[in-house]
Design an enzyme around this catalytic site. Structure first.
Site, mmCIF file in Angstrom:
data_model
loop_
_atom_site.group_PDB
_atom_site.id
_atom_site.type_symbol
_atom_site.label_atom_id
_atom_site.label_comp_id
_atom_site.label_asym_id
_atom_site.label_seq_id
_atom_site.Cartn_x
_atom_site.Cartn_y
_atom_site.Cartn_z
ATOM 1 N N GLY A 165 0.824 -1.204 0.000
ATOM 2 C CA GLY A 165 0.000 0.000 0.000
ATOM 3 C C GLY A 165 0.853 1.246 0.000
ATOM 4 O O GLY A 165 2.082 1.198 -0.148
ATOM 5 N N ALA A 210 2.728 0.996 3.732
ATOM 6 C CA ALA A 210 3.462 -0.172 4.190
ATOM 7 C C ALA A 210 3.235 -1.344 3.245
ATOM 8 O O ALA A 210 2.351 -1.323 2.381
ATOM 9 C CB ALA A 210 3.024 -0.550 5.612
ATOM 10 N N VAL A 249 2.603 -5.553 3.335
ATOM 11 C CA VAL A 249 2.105 -6.584 4.241
ATOM 12 C C VAL A 249 2.654 -7.937 3.799
ATOM 13 O O VAL A 249 2.604 -8.292 2.619
ATOM 14 C CB VAL A 249 0.569 -6.615 4.276
ATOM 15 C CG1 VAL A 249 0.087 -7.671 5.271
ATOM 16 C CG2 VAL A 249 0.021 -5.248 4.660
ATOM 17 N N LYS A 279 3.062 -6.053 8.931
ATOM 18 C CA LYS A 279 2.964 -4.807 8.165
ATOM 19 C C LYS A 279 4.263 -4.027 8.390
ATOM 20 O O LYS A 279 4.546 -3.590 9.497
ATOM 21 C CB LYS A 279 1.753 -3.988 8.611
ATOM 22 C CG LYS A 279 1.575 -2.679 7.827
ATOM 23 C CD LYS A 279 0.412 -1.875 8.380
ATOM 24 C CE LYS A 279 -0.921 -2.451 7.967
ATOM 25 N NZ LYS A 279 -1.258 -2.179 6.580
ATOM 26 N N ASP A 283 -10.232 5.479 7.873
ATOM 27 C CA ASP A 283 -10.016 4.886 6.556
ATOM 28 C C ASP A 283 -10.967 3.708 6.352
ATOM 29 O O ASP A 283 -10.556 2.619 5.953
ATOM 30 C CB ASP A 283 -8.562 4.443 6.416
ATOM 31 C CG ASP A 283 -8.153 4.255 4.950
ATOM 32 O OD1 ASP A 283 -8.845 4.809 4.072
ATOM 33 O OD2 ASP A 283 -7.150 3.572 4.697
#
Length: 661
Positions: free
Chosen positions: A27, A30, A32, A47, A141
């Site tokens: 993303g 970060a 994952v 993460k 979010d």
């Protein structure tokens, strides 16, 4: 290209504990990975923050702070945060690994969901957000990408608190806008400020998307979409999917109001409304709508309604609700009924299509009012089937909470405990369903007990005065406990030696901290001891010796008559000790045995000097000289540091000589 092979982190072990196995997502903030926790032998999600963000100290500090807050959030519909750490340049977060897919993947596959299935998914999502809001957390979010669906059908919300950390960093916000602009509340666009009502707005947008298969505001650029969130209202879902009940339009309209004060004031309030509407839906509405809506006419139309899939069963302890089987209740006389589902206009002149859509908007306005009235009718009809969790449940003792819930016919179970800075240890910190929420009559309420306040390190108070130590403990949030005194050769009298628990250990502030204070060195008994020997012994202890003379003709010359402080008193290095010494020759030697050679008892024997010797060897030497021995531990060195009588002293045979080590 195989990104797993190309990723340099794959195969590494972070913090000596987390072995990175493969990369699963990347993303804006970060990457994952799937990793294995070698310490606890379990699979986790790791993460790892991007390297450019890890260089921003302020961002990392906020990231860690939010991660700690998220880790304290314990709820079955929340992806658990296990650990946070740093390994070189890698700042990471260890989280629960959820085997399944995202809600976005489900929408991509299905297009859109039926009303019942959409509300059944929204309820555990809102339950997770409600738990966060009660804990003072704002998600910021909320979107389908952050909702995970396990293989067992449980719903879990991810990334609590991380969005807040991301917006607080110094990096540009471009990636953030592209990723979340479709769900941003107007106040986030205008001021950057977000609170729990901003999460409610995003949840309303997500409900719109579940029902229609698309977001309400679209545009060529993120800025264009953000402009629409500020200036355009979210249209009713039924304007895109004819036949949707007007109550769903009302839910979306309430949650996406431009004015935060007009929205449900947190996710728990929104959940209560959603649950009420879900309970009133006809059981076959998804099937009926799936067969009633024709395929879309162009690329901008909503995707076709697929056949409904049975709602996944929630994992034990997860948020779940048994929906009412009855159909919508009849409208109370005098009220306007909700508008009937308008059939899609047949192919023909464009004017007929425009007329149908325009008429639909007019009916929506009437339907919104009718939905409010209808809601009261629904509540009246089904109220007897539900109870509400008492508002005062949080903070109660477990037994009191069980008794209160049992009075309403509810079954109580306890889940994992959690730390709480507000609720005392052993009392109820949270409930699921939450306080004020509805639960079926005879249903289960899961109580989360408080483990007390979050553990923090005990401050170091060694060398401080007792009052200063107590103040330091109180300032850190602890309660000073019992005070005990202990002899010490090195710590001055009345200064703190240590605490229990010891300094640096993390304990809950609910646990009192006991304090051990130095009683100093114990003053030996020097009466009848040779004055020079007594003075030398005291000086070896670091004491300041003052000698005063007195004439007593019936006592030996140069022996200690009195001492101040008296024997057994605690003293510290530098303290002054006064010895009263006889300077008069003894005139009564023939009749007073104390006059014998200035040594008192004519049968007295010299006491061996054992200072510095091993304790066992000293005991043998003293017993061999005809004395009994009493051993005291002061420093625990194993070697004699003091004796009474002192060096070159005398005592009668069988006298008990005291030694300290």
């Amino acid at each position: 290209m195989d990104t797993t092979v190309a990723d340099p982190l794959v195969g590494q072990v972070l913090d000596g504990r987390y072995r990175v196995e493969s990369r699963i997502a990347r993303g804006g903030m970060a990457t994952v990975y799937v990793a294995h926790d070698v310490k606890l032998d379990r699979r986790i999600a790791l993460k790892v923050m991007h390297a450019n963000l890890a260089q921003d100290e302020d961002f990392v500090r906020r990231f860690i702070g939010e991660a700690k807050a998220a880790a304290a959030l314990s709820h079955p519909n929340v992806v658990a945060v296990y650990d946070q750490g740093t390994d070189g340049q890698h700042v990471f977060l260890a989280m629960e690994y959820v085997q399944g897919r995202t809600l976005r993947a489900l929408l991509t596959e299905r297009g859109r969901l039926g009303p019942r299935e959409a509300l059944e998914l929204m309820q555990p999502i809102l339950a997770a957000l409600a738990a966060a809001h009660r804990a003072g957390l704002v998600h910021r979010d909320v979107k389908p990408e952050n909702v995970l669906l396990t293989e067992e059908g449980q719903v879990k919300v991810a990334d609590f608190g991380l969005a807040r950390a991301e917006t607080a960093g110094k990096q540009t916000k471009t990636g953030l806008i592209i990723g979340t602009v479709g769900y941003l509340a107007p106040e986030q666009v205008l001021t950057g400020h977000a609170d729990v009502r901003s999460d409610v707005y995003a949840a309303g947008i997500m409900l719109f998307e579940l029902l229609t298969g698309r977001q309400p505001h679209t545009g060529d650029t993120p800025l264009a979409v953000a402009y629409k969130h500020v200036n355009d209202v979210v249209p009713p879902p039924s304007s895109l999917v004819p036949g949707l009940p007007s109550q769903l339009d009302t839910l979306v309209t309430l949650a996406t109001s431009h004015d935060p004060a007009r929205r449900p004031q947190d996710a728990g309030s929104f959940l209560a409304v959603v649950a009420d509407v879900a309970a009133a839906l006809p059981p076959d509405i998804d099937r009926r709508l799936a067969g009633a809506v024709p395929p879309p006419q162009d690329a901008t139309s909503v995707l076709p309604m697929p056949a409904p899939v049975p709602a996944p069963a929630a994992a034990p302890g997860a948020h779940t609700r048994v929906l009412a089987a009855e159909t919508l209740p009849p409208v109370v006389p005098g009220q306007h009924p909700p508008p009937p589902a308008a059939p899609l206009p047949p192919a023909g002149p464009m004017e007929r299509v425009i007329s149908a859509v325009t008429g639909r908007y007019v009916l929506i306005a009437i339907g919104a009012l009718a939905a409010v009235i209808l809601g009261w009718a629904v509540w009246y009809q089904v109220a007897g089937q539900y109870e509400r969790v008492p508002e005062q449940i949080v903070g109660m003792k477990l037994e009191d909470a069980k008794r209160l819930l049992a009075q309403d016919g509810l079954v109580v179970q306890t889940g994992p405990s959690t730390y709480s800075d507000k609720v005392p240890k052993g009392h109820v910190a949270a409930s699921n369903p939450g306080p004020g929420q509805r639960v079926e009559a005879g249903g289960v309420v899961t109580l989360t007990l408080s483990k007390g306040k979050q553990p923090i390190p005990v401050p170091d108070t060694a060398g401080k005065s007792l009052e200063d130590a107590r103040k330091i403990l109180r300032d850190a949030g602890f309660t000073p406990g019992e005070v005990t005194r202990e002899s010490s050769q090195t710590i001055p009298k009345d200064q703190v030696i240590r605490t229990a628990p010891k300094a640096g250990k993390k304990v809950s502030p609910d646990q009192p901290v006991d304090i051990v204070v130095s009683a100093g060195m114990e003053m030996p008994n020097l009466v009848n001891v040779n004055a020079e020997q007594a003075a030398n012994q005291l000086r070896s202890m670091g004491l300041d010796v003052k000698v005063e003379e007195r004439d007593l003709p019936d006592r030996p010359r140069d022996v200690v008559l009195e001492q101040n402080p008296p024997p057994g008193t605690g003293v510290s290095r530098g303290d002054q000790v006064t010895l009263i010494v006889n300077k008069k020759d003894c005139l009564l030697a023939p009749i007073n045995p104390f006059c014998n050679n200035g040594q008192g008892d004519p049968n007295a024997l010299p006491v061996p000097t054992v200072l510095g010797q091993d304790v066992n060897a000293a005991v043998q030497a003293l017993r061999g000289a005809g004395f009994d021995v009493e051993v005291h531990q002061q420093l625990g060195t194993g070697r004699v540091i003091r004796q009474d009588p002192g060096p070159n002293g005398t005592a009668p045979r069988g006298h008990k000589v005291k030694i300290w080590h």
